[in-house]
Scaffold this motif. Structure first.
Motif, short mmCIF file in Angstrom:
data_model
loop_
_atom_site.label_atom_id
_atom_site.label_comp_id
_atom_site.label_asym_id
_atom_site.label_seq_id
_atom_site.Cartn_x
_atom_site.Cartn_y
_atom_site.Cartn_z
N HIS A 88 11.41 57.93 -7.05
CA HIS A 88 12.27 58.77 -6.21
C HIS A 88 13.55 59.10 -6.99
CE1 HIS A 88 14.18 60.44 -2.73
NE2 HIS A 88 15.01 59.43 -2.55
N HIS A 89 14.20 58.08 -7.51
CA HIS A 89 15.45 58.31 -8.26
C HIS A 89 15.15 58.70 -9.71
CE1 HIS A 89 17.01 55.36 -5.08
NE2 HIS A 89 17.45 56.57 -4.76
N HIS A 123 13.12 63.65 -5.97
CA HIS A 123 14.34 63.07 -5.41
C HIS A 123 14.86 63.85 -4.20
CE1 HIS A 123 18.72 61.62 -6.18
NE2 HIS A 123 18.10 60.82 -5.34
N GLY A 310 19.51 56.73 1.78
CA GLY A 310 20.42 56.81 0.64
C GLY A 310 21.84 57.08 1.09
N HIS A 351 21.15 51.03 0.53
CA HIS A 351 20.49 52.20 -0.07
C HIS A 351 18.99 51.92 -0.29
CE1 HIS A 351 21.22 55.86 -2.78
NE2 HIS A 351 19.91 55.68 -2.74
N GLU A 355 15.52 53.44 1.82
CA GLU A 355 14.55 54.33 1.16
C GLU A 355 13.27 53.62 0.73
OE1 GLU A 355 16.93 56.10 -1.98
OE2 GLU A 355 17.34 57.81 -0.69
ZN ZN Z 1 18.45 57.10 -3.03
#
Ligand code: ZN
Length: 390
Positions: A88-89, A123, A310, A351, A355
Motif C-alpha cells: 500500500h505504502h 496507495h 491512515g 496508522h 490500514e
Molecule cells: Zn497509510
C-alpha cells in the motif's frame, strides 16, 4: 508490545506452492487488475503509486502482498520465490538522490534491484475509491449506507456522438465495453435522442452515405454517455473503430459533477446507536489495539461514523459538516484534538491498525482473478510503532 494474537491470526500465510502447472503470467497482467480496480489517475499529487522497481514485462513468479515494502518483506518475497511485491505504502515516496544503502529506503531499493523483485505501490488511489481501504475499515464496524466523505469533482466527462440510426446499438455496446456509462451501482447508462444530421462530402472524401459535393441528410441518433477522464482514450478509440463515418461528429464535455464513488474518507451508519464507550471497545477489539487516543467523551449515543484510514486529520471538518458522531483516523497532532471542538468524538486508532485490512483487500482481489496463481500475504509485522504496557 501488544497485539500478538491478532497479528498471528491476521498474517497467516496462504501456502500455495509454485508448480509447473501454473499459467505463465506477466507482471503487467497482475497490475492491470489492480489498476482497473483503483486507477493510478486517482492518486493524490504528492503520491508515488505505481511500479517503483522492476519491469511490467517480466514473467511473474508469484505475488507477495504487504502494507509496507520493507527489507524483511522483500527478503520474504525472495524466499517465497515471488518477484512481485505489492504494498500500500510506496517505498520511494519523496524521491531518492543517492542510492548508497545509508537508510532503509535505499537498502530496500538496492535489495529489490539486486534480486530482480518488482515493487508496486497502490496507495492513495486505493484510498480514493469506495471499495478501497476505508470500506474494509467500515466492514469491521458493520457500517451500512456507506458513502465517500469528501467526493472528488471534475473527474467526469461526457461524450455525445452522432451515429446513423441503424448503427447506434452496436456503437453503444462498444462504448459500454470500453468503460463508459457507469453511474454508482448502475452500468450501461446512456441517453439517446433521434434527429437529423446534414453534411456535404467534399472532393476526396469517402462518405458512408450520400454523394460527393451534394448535401445529404441522414437520420441519426445522438448518444450520450459519461466516463471518468482516465478512460477517455480507450472510449474514443472504441468510438472511432466502430463508427461508420469517415469523420465522426462528437462532443466531449468536462463535467463539474462530483464523482460520488471516488474521494477521501468514508461515512456510514451503525445499524443501531451505541454508547461512546461501546464504540471505543469495539475499535479496540476489531483493530487489535490497546491504545486509542481520543477527545473527551460527549456522553452521547453514536451512530453516524466517519473514518479515514491512515493520516486523515484534513477531513475532520468534512466529518463535522456531515454531522458525524465520531471520526476515526490516525496520526493526529495535539492541536487537531482541539479542532474537534466537542462537535464529535475524535479517535486515533493508529496508522497501521487502521490500514491493516488493506492486505486482505488486495489479496482477495487478486485471489479472485488468479485462482491458480501464487498470491501470498506477508508474514512480516511491518508496524514500526510499539506501545509500552507494564
Ligand atoms: Zn497509510
Amino acid at each position: 508490545m501488544i497485539g500478538v494474537d491478532w497479528y498471528s491470526s491476521f498474517h497467516s500465510i496462504i501456502s500455495l506452492t509454485l508448480s509447473d502447472k501454473m499459467p505463465a503470467m506477466k507482471i503487467e497482467d497482475i497490475l492491470k487488475v489492480l489498476e482497473n480496480f483503483a486507477s493510478p489517475s486517482l492518486q493524490e499529487d504528492y503520491d508515488n503509486a505505481g511500479l517503483i522497481t522492476g519491469n511490467s514485462q517480466w514473467e511473474c513468479t508469484g505475488v507477495l502482498v504487504s502494507l509496507d515494502a520493507t527489507e524483511r518483506v522483500l527478503e520474504e518475497a525472495a524466499q517465497q520465490k515471488c518477484n512481485l511485491v505489492i504494498s500500500h505504502h510506496p517505498i520511494i515516496f519523496k524521491g531518492l538522490k543517492k542510492i548508497n544503502g545509508n537508510n532503509y529506503v535505499e537498502r530496500t531499493v538496492i535489495y529489490a534491484i539486486k534480486n530482480d523483485i518488482a515493487v508496486y505501490a497502490i496507495h492513495t488511489n486505493l484510498d480514493n475509491i469506495l471499495e478501497g481501504v476505508n470500506e474494509r475499515i467500515a466492514a469491521q464496524l458493520g457500517l451500512i449506507r456507506t458513502r465517500i466523505l469528501k467526493p472528488k469533482s471534475s473527474l467526469l466527462r461526457k461524450l455525445a456522438v452522432f451515429v446513423p440510426g441503424d448503427q447506434h446499438e452496436q456503437l453503444l455496446e462498444e462504448l459500454f465495453l470500453a468503460g463508459a456509462g457507469n453511474i454508482g451501482k448502475y452500468r450501461e447508462c446512456s441517453f439517446r435522442l433521434e434527429g437529423i444530421g446534414s453534411f456535404t462530402p467534399g472532393d476526396g472524401s469517402k462518405p458512408y452515405s450520400g454523394e460527393i459535393n451534394k448535401r445529404s441528410i441522414e437520420n441519426e441518433v445522438k448518444i450520450e454517455v459519461i466516463y471518468p477522464y482516465w478512460k477517455e482514450s480507450q472510449i474514443l478509440s472504441a468510438m472511432f473503430k466502430n463508427h461508420p463515418y469517415e469523420e465522426v461528429a462528437h462532443d466531449i464535455y468536462i463535467l463539474q459533477n462530483s464523482y460520488q464513488e471516488t474521494g477521501s474518507g468514508l461515512i456510514g451508519e451503525l445499524k443501531t446507536s451505541i454508547s461512546e464507550n461501546e464504540l471505543l471497545s469495539l475499535l479496540q477489539v476489531r483493530f487489535g489495539t490497546s491504545c486509542i487516543k481520543h477527545t473527551k467523551l460527549r456522553g452521547k449515543m453514536v451512530k453516524n461514523i466517519a473514518l479515514c484510514g491512515g493520516a486523515g486529520s484534513s477531513l475532520l471538518a468534512n466529518a463535522i459538516n456531515l454531522k458525524a458522531d465520531v471520526y476515526i483516523t490516525s496520526d493526529l497532532k495535539y492541536h487537531e484534538y482541539f479542532d474537534a471542538d466537542s462537535r464529535l468524538l475524535l479517535a486515533d486508532i493508529g496508522h497501521y491498525e487502521s490500514e491493516q485490512f488493506t492486505v486482505d483487500l488486495l489479496f482477495d482481489l487478486l485471489r479472485q482473478k488468479f485462482l491458480n496463481f501464487a498470491v501470498l500475504k506477508t508474514s512480516v509485522q511491518t508496524n514500526p510503532v510499539y506501545y509500552f504496557t507494564s
